[in-house]
Write an enzyme that holds these catalytic residues in place. Structure first.
Site, PDB file in Angstrom:
ATOM      1  N   LYS A 206       0.849  -1.160   0.209  1.00 59.43           N
ATOM      2  CA  LYS A 206       0.021   0.053  -0.045  1.00 59.43           C
ATOM      3  C   LYS A 206       0.912   1.202  -0.005  1.00 59.43           C
ATOM      4  CE  LYS A 206      -3.656   2.338   2.766  1.00 59.43           C
ATOM      5  NZ  LYS A 206      -4.566   2.157   3.888  1.00 59.43           N
ATOM      6  N   GLU A 212      10.682  -4.667   4.541  1.00 56.83           N
ATOM      7  CA  GLU A 212      10.653  -6.214   4.273  1.00 56.83           C
ATOM      8  C   GLU A 212      10.349  -6.050   2.526  1.00 56.83           C
ATOM      9  OE1 GLU A 212       8.977  -4.659   6.811  1.00 56.83           O
ATOM     10  OE2 GLU A 212       9.054  -6.170   8.616  1.00 56.83           O
ATOM     11  N   GLY A 267      -4.800  -1.872   4.917  1.00 54.16           N
ATOM     12  CA  GLY A 267      -3.970  -3.034   4.450  1.00 54.16           C
ATOM     13  C   GLY A 267      -4.701  -4.353   4.827  1.00 54.16           C
ATOM     14  N   ARG A 268      -5.139  -4.392   5.953  1.00 52.02           N
ATOM     15  CA  ARG A 268      -5.771  -5.827   6.418  1.00 52.02           C
ATOM     16  C   ARG A 268      -7.149  -6.182   5.813  1.00 52.02           C
ATOM     17  NH1 ARG A 268      -4.833  -2.465  10.511  1.00 52.02           N
ATOM     18  NH2 ARG A 268      -6.566  -1.799  11.806  1.00 52.02           N
ATOM     19  N   GLU A 353      -4.733  -7.022  14.820  1.00 48.02           N
ATOM     20  CA  GLU A 353      -4.464  -5.662  14.323  1.00 48.02           C
ATOM     21  C   GLU A 353      -5.481  -4.666  14.534  1.00 48.02           C
ATOM     22  OE1 GLU A 353      -1.049  -5.228  11.453  1.00 48.02           O
ATOM     23  OE2 GLU A 353      -2.472  -4.105  10.415  1.00 48.02           O
ATOM     24  N   HIS A 384      -4.666 -33.316  17.509  1.00 51.70           N
ATOM     25  CA  HIS A 384      -3.681 -33.772  18.017  1.00 51.70           C
ATOM     26  C   HIS A 384      -2.601 -33.229  18.740  1.00 51.70           C
ATOM     27  CE1 HIS A 384      -5.363 -37.596  16.596  1.00 51.70           C
ATOM     28  NE2 HIS A 384      -5.830 -36.911  15.589  1.00 51.70           N
ATOM     29  N   LYS A 512       7.657  -0.445  12.577  1.00 51.09           N
ATOM     30  CA  LYS A 512       8.335  -0.328  11.426  1.00 51.09           C
ATOM     31  C   LYS A 512       9.542   0.735  11.381  1.00 51.09           C
ATOM     32  CE  LYS A 512       4.079  -0.945   8.066  1.00 51.09           C
ATOM     33  NZ  LYS A 512       3.330  -0.098   7.197  1.00 51.09           N
TER      34      LYS A 512
HETATM   35  O1  F6P Z   1       1.720  -4.600   9.625  1.00 50.97           O
HETATM   36  C1  F6P Z   1       1.351  -3.195   9.612  1.00 50.97           C
HETATM   37  C2  F6P Z   1       0.742  -2.940   8.311  1.00 50.97           C
HETATM   38  O2  F6P Z   1       0.580  -1.665   8.261  1.00 50.97           O
HETATM   39  C3  F6P Z   1      -0.364  -3.477   7.791  1.00 50.97           C
HETATM   40  O3  F6P Z   1      -1.526  -3.006   8.167  1.00 50.97           O
HETATM   41  C4  F6P Z   1      -0.240  -3.536   6.204  1.00 50.97           C
HETATM   42  O4  F6P Z   1      -0.781  -4.504   5.804  1.00 50.97           O
HETATM   43  C5  F6P Z   1       1.323  -4.019   6.219  1.00 50.97           C
HETATM   44  O5  F6P Z   1       1.808  -2.986   7.174  1.00 50.97           O
HETATM   45  C6  F6P Z   1       2.093  -3.832   4.952  1.00 50.97           C
HETATM   46  O6  F6P Z   1       1.966  -2.491   4.623  1.00 50.97           O
HETATM   47  P1  F6P Z   1       2.012  -2.207   2.961  1.00 50.97           P
HETATM   48  O7  F6P Z   1       1.028  -2.809   2.487  1.00 50.97           O
HETATM   49  O8  F6P Z   1       2.278  -0.561   2.971  1.00 50.97           O
HETATM   50  O9  F6P Z   1       3.600  -2.501   2.601  1.00 50.97           O
END
Ligand code: F6P
Length: 547
Positions: A206, A212, A267-268, A353, A384, A512
């Protein structure tokens, strides 16, 4: 609104809890042969049996009164109408617009967002078709066989969970892979077996700033260059999904190869947007739109059904009942479907979240417990593993069972056994097993009364452990869409009752940034000094050992 605990209905629920806390579901079922039909319902292709809960008509009436006093109905309308209910980020919350199948406009700041939503869906459709029919090829003219989604959190978990769940609807010629972790082993082991000439990367972020994702995308691009020697091949092998076109361009991706979405998509809650491109490539655009249609059906149900027959409202309120009155700190999601093996991971982000908050909408600390810890995993495997604790441990753990009545293989016996196990677990959790029942069993096995008494307490089950049963005919894109939307709206209901903002995530934003300071110190020559002695010591060890 003030804290929910100041509301009259909260007090009524507390009094009611004291009155019924020792009642047993076993007795309730014995007293009322209609309990199943009174406490079950269907919506959007899903069937919910909520009869195995520690509740009466009065409980439900009190919970609905709480929902009314929290103005839930008006909050639902405000969300669907595009009001900026995510007030700490000044954003509307409109994942529902992404799957709006009606012709109705959805306004944000007076502008209808639906033309943009349809434009991106059409762009996705054309792109998916061109990859599938071989018009879109890699830079050496070979067809695309492997799609690698690079993203994290909502830009990974939703697409990953859905592509795994929809394996029976997948195009056999396109495989999907997911890289999310900054741990290089994720990237190295995923890319190792792939052919760069037939691999397409979807960089899904987003913000297009997430450490990462950006680090993995750069390393993937380097891998692509190293494998093909073609610096100019990026345009055929990298596409982006983002709200940040400038950053996408800076990365070297042609804006024509960017699929847009908007800041009103959390995002979620984003798998319904172009973040679902990997899903669409794997199962085709028609099935992707079936997924949207299932979610839309649940949206319409949630928006219009009265609370006493509103599935997300009922599930949300029962969750409040256990969290705040029985003190249940966790709840388990138990899909009896191996294809849903990532559902719990996905819902952990969705729920935790969203509702892992301790500041109310009024800016003050909340005075009631909020989001529970969500955990679980697929049956029968986990029978199990951790079911022992659910049956005989000291915690009360409400659970949701999820199962499709029809399997998707010819091995019908397997599916019958799967469903039998699912129903049996829910029954056992509700009924438990009394000492007398254990004695009867042990006698029948020929055990002496003396030996029986040594074992009897170990073999008793307290029972009275609540669960919901969510059924569907088959695990189809439509039904999966409805299931995910059901949980999204359940989370919304709970956030409203707890008077928190379910749509920001400041705790994660902090994470972050945190590592960046340490990273620069790891790379520098100076011994870090501004941390506590533990962090300084750990950094010192790293500097000595990791050279
Ligand atoms: O984990 C935090 C978050 O902001 C999520 O809400 C989001 O889905 C994820 O990081 C990834 O963010 P982005 O899509 O901006 O890379």
């Amino acid at each position: 609104m003030t804290s929910p605990s100041n509301l009259p209905s909260w007090g009524a629920l507390q009094t009611h809890y004291e009155q019924i806390k020792n009642d047993t579901m076993r007795a309730s079922f014995a007293d009322d042969p209609d309990r199943f039909s009174r406490y079950s319902m269907s919506a959007a292709g899903l069937f919910l049996d909520y009869s195995k809960n520690r509740m009466t008509d009065q409980t439900l009436a009190n919970l609905r009164a709480l929902a009314d006093e929290c103005e839930l109905k008006s909050w639902i309308q405000r969300m669907f109408a595009g009001e900026k209910i995510n007030f700490t980020e000044n954003r509307a919350v409109l994942h529902t617009a992404l799957r709006n199948r009606s012709a109705l406009p959805v306004l944000v700041d007076g502008e209808d967002v639906m033309p943009g939503v349809r434009r991106v869906l059409q762009k996705m459709r054309l792109f998916v078709r061109s990859v599938h029919n071989g018009e879109w090829r890699g830079c050496t003219g070979k067809r695309i066989t492997d799609v690698v989604n690079i993203g994290i959190g909502g830009s990974d978990l939703g697409p990953y969970m859905v592509t795994e769940a929809m394996v029976d609807f997948a195009c056999p010629d396109i495989r999907a892979h997911f890289i999310s972790n900054i741990d290089a082993s994720d990237l190295v082991h995923t890319l190792g077996p792939l052919d760069a000439e037939t691999t397409l990367f979807i960089v899904a972020s987003k913000t297009y700033t997430t450490l990462e994702t950006m680090t993995n995308a750069k390393s993937a691009r380097q891998w692509f260059f190293d494998e093909t020697g073609k610096q100019d091949g990026v345009a055929r092998h990298f596409v982006a999904v983002s709200t940040n076109s400038r950053a996408v361009q800076d990365f070297g991706i042609d804006p024509a190869n960017m699929f847009e979405f908007w800041d009103w998509v959390g995002g979620r809650y984003s798998l319904w947007s172009a973040i679902g491109l990997t899903i669409a490539l794997r199962i085709g655009m028609d099935y992707f739109e079936d997924l949207l249609a299932g979610a839309h059906a649940m949206d319409e149900h949630f928006r219009t059904a009265p609370f006493h027959e509103n599935m997300p409202v009922i599930l949300g309120l029962l969750g409040i009942w256990y969290r705040n009155f029985f003190g249940a700190a966790t709840y388990a999601v138990l899909p009896y479907d191996q294809r849903l093996h990532l559902l719990t991971d996905y819902l952990q982000q969705s729920d935790m979240e969203s509702n892992g908050k301790s500041t109310g909408r009024d800016g003050r600390p909340v005075s009631v417990d909020t989001g529970p810890i969500l955990w679980g995993g697929p049956g029968t495997n986990d029978q199990h593993a951790f079911y022992q604790l659910i049956h005989q441990g000291t915690h009360l753990i409400p659970a949701d069972f999820i199962v499709a009545l029809e399997g998707d293989t010819n091995l019908t016996l397997h599916h019958r056994m799967l469903v039998a196990n699912c129903f049996a677990q829910a029954e056992a959790l509700m009924k438990g097993k009394t000492a007398d029942e254990v004695r009867v069993e042990l006698s029948a096995a020929g055990m002496s009364p003396e030996d029986q008494e040594k074992l009897v307490n170990h073999k008793c089950f307290p029972g009275n452990r609540p669960s919901n049963m969510i059924l569907m005919d088959k695990l189809t894109p439509h039904n999966l869409g409805a299931l995910i939307a059901l949980y999204e709206h359940k989370i919304f209901v709970q956030g409203i009752i707890w008077n928190i903002n379910s749509f920001d995530q400041w705790g994660v934003e902090l994470g972050k940034k945190l590592a960046m300071t340490l990273l620069s110190e790891m790379e520098g020559e100076q011994q870090p000094e501004q941390h506590d002695s533990s962090t300084n010591g750990l950094l010192g060890l790293y500097k000595i050992r990791a050279r």
